[in-house]
Design a protein around this motif. Structure first.
Motif, mmCIF file in Angstrom:
data_model
loop_
_atom_site.group_PDB
_atom_site.id
_atom_site.type_symbol
_atom_site.label_atom_id
_atom_site.label_comp_id
_atom_site.label_asym_id
_atom_site.label_seq_id
_atom_site.Cartn_x
_atom_site.Cartn_y
_atom_site.Cartn_z
ATOM 1 N N THR A 68 42.659 40.250 38.514
ATOM 2 C CA THR A 68 42.061 40.584 39.808
ATOM 3 C C THR A 68 42.934 40.081 40.939
ATOM 4 O O THR A 68 43.335 38.915 40.946
ATOM 5 N N ASP B 239 40.960 41.886 46.069
ATOM 6 C CA ASP B 239 39.821 42.433 45.333
ATOM 7 C C ASP B 239 38.703 41.406 45.157
ATOM 8 O O ASP B 239 37.534 41.702 45.392
ATOM 9 N N TYR B 240 39.061 40.182 44.732
ATOM 10 C CA TYR B 240 37.972 39.222 44.510
ATOM 11 C C TYR B 240 37.416 38.693 45.827
ATOM 12 O O TYR B 240 36.252 38.320 45.920
ATOM 13 N N LYS C 226 34.947 41.456 46.762
ATOM 14 C CA LYS C 226 33.784 41.477 45.875
ATOM 15 C C LYS C 226 32.863 40.272 46.112
ATOM 16 O O LYS C 226 31.638 40.408 46.131
#
Length: 204
Positions: free
Chosen positions: A73, A77-78, A81
């Motif tokens: 990841t 992205d993290y 999220k």
């Protein structure tokens, strides 16, 4: 375990003042410092996330943190999220190098704080500055080397005892047991990264 708890406490409590309602990211959440940092942050009411390799995600989850596979990841992205793109309130880096650089990009704008136990080397502060966030470094040995602040280490250890008594602090110990006769094997387990927690050496 003493240095590990002091390092985690100085970073999360003394420097970052972690509290309930915050989103805290621990880099290396299954490691020696990281697994204690996760427990301290949770004990203070924070929502905790932690990076780990694929094989160690279960350890992070067992500690009560949301696991992030850093091998699969991206930071973007993290961050999207876990924080909706806002960034983490507190990031505790126990890895150093590029991980610290990435922390500067993933911290919350204006109010975010990055703490590192391995802030050595050369790092670009521009990403942190552009977010208006702050940074603290930790050097746990300073009171031992200078004599200044030793009393506070005693206070921190009393906090450790209180958390342990309350069942909120459990050290990860490697299931193998070593003695002084096979101390070389114990050292190899630590150096190779094969140790699953702290190594215990029995002294008869």
């Amino acid at each position: 375990m003493l240095a590990v708890f002091i390092t985690s406490w100085e970073g999360l409590v003394d420097r970052a003042q972690v509290h309930a309602g915050q989103k805290v990211l621990i880099h290396g959440g299954a490691g020696g410092i990281g697994h204690v940092a996760v427990q301290i942050a949770r004990s203070r009411g924070a929502e905790v996330f932690a990076t780990a390799s694929t094989s160690r995600l279960e350890v992070v989850e067992r500690l009560g943190a949301t696991p992030i596979d850093y091998t699969a990841t991206s930071v973007e992205d993290y961050m999207a999220k876990c924080t909706g793109g806002e960034g983490f309130d507190v990031i505790f880096d126990t890895v150093g190098g590029a991980v610290l650089d990435n922390s500067f990009k993933a911290v919350r704008t204006y109010t975010g704080h990055v703490v590192s136990a391995l802030g050595w080397g050369t790092h670009a502060l521009a990403p942190l500055s552009f977010r208006g966030a702050t940074y603290s470094g930790i050097f746990t040995l300073l009171p031992i080397l200078t004599g200044r602040g030793r009393e506070h280490h005693g206070e921190i250890m009393r906090e450790a005892a209180a958390l342990a008594d309350a069942g909120a602090l459990k050290p990860m110990l490697d299931p193998r047991r070593f003695t002084l006769t096979d101390i070389a094997a114990a050292h190899e387990a630590v150096e190779s990264g094969a140790a699953q927690g702290k190594i215990v050496i029995d002294i008869d």
